[in-house]
Design an enzyme around this catalytic site. Structure first.
Site, PDB file in Angstrom:
ATOM      1  N   ASP A   1       0.806  -0.925  -0.153  1.00 60.33           N
ATOM      2  CA  ASP A   1      -0.043   0.027   0.065  1.00 60.33           C
ATOM      3  C   ASP A   1       0.762   1.226  -0.020  1.00 60.33           C
ATOM      4  O   ASP A   1       2.045   1.377   0.602  1.00 60.33           O
ATOM      5  CB  ASP A   1      -0.988   0.094   1.308  1.00 60.33           C
ATOM      6  CG  ASP A   1      -1.990   1.139   1.153  1.00 60.33           C
ATOM      7  OD1 ASP A   1      -3.227   0.470   0.825  1.00 60.33           O
ATOM      8  OD2 ASP A   1      -1.842   2.268   1.642  1.00 60.33           O
TER       9      ASP A   1
ATOM     10  N   GLU B   1     -29.483  -1.872  -4.414  1.00 58.90           N
ATOM     11  CA  GLU B   1     -29.411  -1.294  -3.056  1.00 58.90           C
ATOM     12  C   GLU B   1     -29.703  -0.042  -2.783  1.00 58.90           C
ATOM     13  O   GLU B   1     -30.377   0.327  -1.730  1.00 58.90           O
ATOM     14  CB  GLU B   1     -27.673  -1.629  -2.596  1.00 58.90           C
ATOM     15  CG  GLU B   1     -27.192  -1.094  -1.244  1.00 58.90           C
ATOM     16  CD  GLU B   1     -25.794  -1.090  -1.315  1.00 58.90           C
ATOM     17  OE1 GLU B   1     -25.154   0.009  -1.202  1.00 58.90           O
ATOM     18  OE2 GLU B   1     -25.371  -2.168  -1.194  1.00 58.90           O
TER      19      GLU B   1
ATOM     20  N   LYS C   1     -22.355  -7.276  -9.994  1.00 65.61           N
ATOM     21  CA  LYS C   1     -22.152  -6.043  -8.554  1.00 65.61           C
ATOM     22  C   LYS C   1     -22.828  -4.902  -8.799  1.00 65.61           C
ATOM     23  O   LYS C   1     -23.307  -4.232  -8.004  1.00 65.61           O
ATOM     24  CB  LYS C   1     -20.519  -6.137  -8.143  1.00 65.61           C
ATOM     25  CG  LYS C   1     -20.381  -5.347  -6.937  1.00 65.61           C
ATOM     26  CD  LYS C   1     -21.113  -5.724  -5.684  1.00 65.61           C
ATOM     27  CE  LYS C   1     -20.451  -5.315  -4.505  1.00 65.61           C
ATOM     28  NZ  LYS C   1     -20.287  -3.649  -4.170  1.00 65.61           N
TER      29      LYS C   1
END
Length: 324
Positions: free
Chosen positions: A30, A196, A189
């Site tokens: 990261d 949603e 998705k």
């Protein structure tokens, strides 16, 4: 199984933790050295740059990119395409647009690197509950990655079996699905997140109506001072509108029924817009989903209790903070 994770935010970090907890080994990277250090202390193998990260992986290398959709993900995948080798697998588990997935698969295919897209749902609760995953890519690669997906998935749990599913893919009942070729996972998705929006909007508007029936403009004999936290709680138990989103709403209302922490400024993360674009392309009416998206736009100009409910749900499932 070994996996390399790039991006150690709320989702990426907890995916690594869930994998390590169940015996997998993880190499992590990261831009935040602190994020790398934290997971190294928990057992991951840290790296200070992409070249070092790739060098610490064993062939065939499996790299999972968990970064914000758009340029940063694209730049990372392009850079990795020049570092990985034939037989390696590159996964995009963020919320990328499925058009980008198709482009990335076409970029990697001539190099013999397989691209897999994973639409990942579970938010900040995924470490404990597991992640529901919608996966796109070649069958051989998805099958090779099955130990990873099986570990990350919620498992069958105590949910009743659906009648008539005999002979179907058992992975689905454990919370993950190979939806189709490259892009299919993120397409599924995307629509999931568009739906949603609509479900959340229904809860938000309902609780707003319940809250406002106590105002003085309502005749006294029809004026009710309802306990919203208790209504949310009772609906969780046997009601036809019970759901995990209602569970999270009940948690938020139990903490503070006025939702004073929230202004009602509701962001949209992109998938709702893309879902409407797909509906337009397919000439499919999507009245509710479109209205829910437009309500989020309006919330940035004026706020209602309904928008506070939306903000509270977003914080509960995804750790999303309102902008200041």
């Amino acid at each position: 199984m070994q996996l390399g994770m790039i991006g150690l935010g709320r989702m990426g970090g907890n995916i690594v933790r869930r994998l390590m907890k169940n015996g997998h080994s993880c190499v992590v990277y990261d831009r935040s050295a602190d994020a790398v250090s934290a997971l190294t202390k928990e057992g991951a193998t840290g790296s200070a740059g992409l070249a070092e990260f790739v060098g610490k992986l064993s062939a065939p290398k499996v790299v999972w990119v968990m970064l914000p959709a758009g340029k940063i993900t694209d730049d990372t995948i392009v850079e990795l395409s020049n570092m990985l080798s034939r037989g390696d697998i590159l996964i995009d588990g963020g919320n990328s647009n499925y058009h980008d997935d198709i482009a990335h698969a076409e970029l990697l295919q001539p190099k013999g690197i397989t691209f897999v897209d994973v639409g990942t749902s579970g938010g900040v609760w995924g470490l404990e509950r597991g992640y529901c995953m919608m996966i796109g890519g070649e069958k051989a690669a998805v099958d090779h990655l099955d130990p990873i997906f099986k570990t990350l998935a919620p498992g069958a749990g105590d949910i009743d079996k659906t009648p008539g599913r005999q002979g179907r893919d058992p992975r689905v009942e454990n919370g993950y699905i190979h939806a189709g070729p490259a892009g299919a996972g993120h397409f599924a998705k995307m629509v999931h997140n568009g739906m949603e929006y609509g479900i959340m909007q229904a809860y938000a508007e309902g609780f707003d109506i319940l809250k406002n029936c106590s105002q003085e403009s309502i005749p006294a004999n029809r004026r009710y001072n309802l306990n919203l936290a208790d209504l949310a709680e009772v609906w969780r138990r046997g009601s036809v509108i019970a759901s995990w989103l209602l569970d999270l709403t009940a948690i938020a209302l139990a903490e503070d029924e006025s939702l004073s922490e929230f202004s009602g400024f509701v962001q949209d993360s992109g998938e709702g817009r893309w879902t409407i674009e797909a509906a337009i392309e397919e000439a499919v009416p999507a009245d509710v989903l479109t209205a829910a998206l437009y309500t989020r736009f309006r919330s940035r100009q004026e706020h209602t209790y309904a928008e506070k409910i939306l903000s509270a749900m977003r914080k509960q499932f995804g750790g999303h903070q309102e902008p200041h």
